[in-house]
Structure formats: C-alpha cells, structure tokens
Design an enzyme around this catalytic site. Sequence first.
Site, PDB file in Angstrom:
ATOM      1  N   TYR A   1       0.838  -1.209   0.000  1.00 11.32           N
ATOM      2  CA  TYR A   1       0.000   0.000   0.000  1.00 11.32           C
ATOM      3  C   TYR A   1       0.866   1.249   0.000  1.00 11.32           C
ATOM      4  CZ  TYR A   1      -3.170   3.552   1.960  1.00 11.32           C
ATOM      5  OH  TYR A   1      -3.889   4.694   2.190  1.00 11.32           O
TER       6      TYR A   1
ATOM      7  N   LYS B   1       1.203   4.308  -2.777  1.00 10.85           N
ATOM      8  CA  LYS B   1       0.984   5.718  -2.467  1.00 10.85           C
ATOM      9  C   LYS B   1       2.222   6.550  -2.771  1.00 10.85           C
ATOM     10  CE  LYS B   1      -3.305   5.479  -1.139  1.00 10.85           C
ATOM     11  NZ  LYS B   1      -4.374   6.157  -1.897  1.00 10.85           N
TER      12      LYS B   1
END
Length: 294
Positions: free
Chosen positions: A177, A181
């Site tokens: 994740y 990002k």
Amino acid sequence: MDHAELMAIARDVENIAIDPADILVTDQVAIVTGGGGGIGQGVALALARFGANVAVLDVVPERCAATQAAIERLGREAIGIPCDVLDSAQIRDSIGRVRDRFGRIDILVNNAGGVRGGPFLTMPEQSMRRHVEINLVSMLVATQEAARAMIDGGRGGSVVNVASIEALRAAPMYAVYAACKAGMVNFTRTMALELSEHGIRVNGIAPDHTITPGLRGNRTGPVDPDSWEDSPDEWSRSIPLGREGLVEECASAVVWLCSRMSDYVTGVTVSVDGGTWAAGGWLRRPDGGWTLNP
C-alpha cells in the site's frame, strides 16, 4: 523612486489583489472516485458547496445514490455512477458518461483505494496485485482518460490525487500500500510537468488518520454513523494537533487545489495530517513536553 513610480506600483498591486471569489469552482464539472463515503464523499460535497457539478464514482451503489442526492440538495447537478475501479473498462466508461452528460470535465479527484495490513513475507501475490490495481492502476487509468477530455475541452483543469502519509514514511505491515501511495506522489510530480502545457495542474494530498466509515467498521453498505465503532484515544500523543482528522479538512485542501486560488501550484503533495509528518517520531508527553519515540 519618485512619487509617480510609487503610485504606479500601488495601482498594479491593487489590480492583482486576491479576490475571495477565486476559491469558487462555479459550474465546473468534477469527478470523484470513491466518492460515496469518507474522504471522497467529503470532497464531493465540498466541491458542490463551492459551485461544482459533481460525478460520484463508487463501488457501492447505495453510497453513490446517497451522495448524489446530497449534492442535489445543495442545488448542484450530480450523477452517481456505480464503478469498480479494479475494472479499467468501467473507469473509462464512467468518465465517458460524465463527459456525455455535462459536455466537459474540469476536475478529477483520484480518491478510490484500499488497504489490508499484514507482514509482507506472507502476503499472497494476489493481494499484492489487488493493492496495486486499486490504489495505483485505477489512478493511472482515470487520469489518462480525464486528462484527454480536459485537453479536448481546451480550458485546462485540475487533478488531485489522494495519497497518504504512508507515501512519505516507512509503513511496516502496509508495504505494498505504501509503495503504491509513494508511486502516486511521484506520478503527481511527473504529470504536473507532462500536462503543464495544456494548463492542467496536478497535485495531491497526504492525509494521516482521518475519521472515515472504513476506519469505524462501516466498510460495506450505506454510510451509517450510528453503527460506527469507537476509536481508542491515542491520538493526543502521536498527532501534534491532538486529534483525528476530519474528512472536511481533507476536502478543504482539495477545493483550494482545484480553485484559482492555487493557480500557480502544481506538482506538490500537501500533508493534511495534523502535523504528524513534521513530528518525525516525536510524541507528546503527559506533562505537555515532547519525547522522541524510543
């Protein structure tokens, strides 16, 4: 410098004074992915309050309908489109529907995403790919499609990518994740350059812990604050401003980035995190002082 020259400078300053109306996005058309709840819903409603007509894309149909109705109650036009951003064809079709409905696209907010924590070494490849698809690929596809429409319109536009503080720091248990990002932040800078000749600005925000339905256990179905779980009171130490963030605070930053107030701002990611990134591991002590996290 004589008096006449000083007066000429004063007149020039008056002519470039900030106009409060520059924060408005009146009659612009905005698309918000993941706009049915949480930060996305806050952004969709804020853009409507500041004058935009808004397309809400969300995987949960009930949330699309509820947010569309809320925008219409604000006196703006809206369309709710159920859309699973894991399916690129659905993204492209949805953006096409928005363009057909309104005849233009001025704003894109890439907010859709998701995360599931766990050790990287035991993370199944299927989960890795899902993280990349929902957090990164969906943004790439939506940006490409919306930017093409903005270029065709010839009016420029604004793209805002909702990243995370995890893009800017290590994130154990959230490795993939965080990598997605971080990629979003770099993509923001790169697109700011590539799209600048078309008058399209590309920026982002990086929230920290923000009160959203997902973080309160309301991950499926309609947004229902009455069903939300309580949050542990731990933020007074780790967040300098001493509390969780609100979706409206993220939305405020997005509205500014979409408005003429930020006309000369592109390629930046604004931390909307109560000072967490600035703290860099410093925690507030019970006596009000600060200590570096051991």
